[in-house]
Design an enzyme around this catalytic site. Sequence first.
Site: not given
Length: 212
Positions: A105, A109, A201, A204
């Site tokens: 990411r 933006t 997550d 993870d």
Amino acid sequence: MTASVTVVDHPLVQHKLTLLRRKEASTAEFRKLLREIGLFLGYEALRDLPLGKIMIDTPVCQMEAPILAGKKLTFISVLRAGDGLLGPMLDLVPSARVGQIGLARNEETLMPEKYFFKVPRDTAARVNVVLDPMLATGHSAVRAVQEMKDIGAKDIRFVCLLAAPEGIKTFTEAHPDVPLITASIDERLNEKAYIVPGLGDAGDRLFGTKGV
Ligand code: URA
């Protein structure tokens, strides 16, 4: 074109998904359950593969028996959590080729940017199954599929474990031609773009990297 969204609601899948979501599930349990559910998701994603016929000898007699006859397959993992679905897909089709797409990411933006792309090139002649356990905002999935289309892929399917309604909307608007297969449509995204109730997550939990 009407988008195709399939929720694999088989009781075994739903049972295993509950066990996997629990925060107390260990890394080993999470990995094992994701692999097991991945088999069912793959089974569903590949349900329409065409069959031909070959003659074989059983110990009893000759028979004309069904055998996969269509295009070859490529499984594309969206790094890194997509790797958790790669194992079960390869269990189902050991001869498939494998691609990997790395997206990160951009913090300005908030959109995904490509940092890694290694995919077998004869995509137009193949069934391409893109793998990413979490369809959250949908931006990574949209980008990963677009990357595949840009190199000529025509037959693409997208497999995830959990999908948020927001992600499904974004994805199906961008790629109505790409069937989406998931084990659950959850309630929503939270303010950090995590799926609720979700599982946390996925990367993870799969790799045991929480807090690293
Ligand atoms: N990615 C994850 O791993 N979990 C979420 O809930 C959303 C995106």
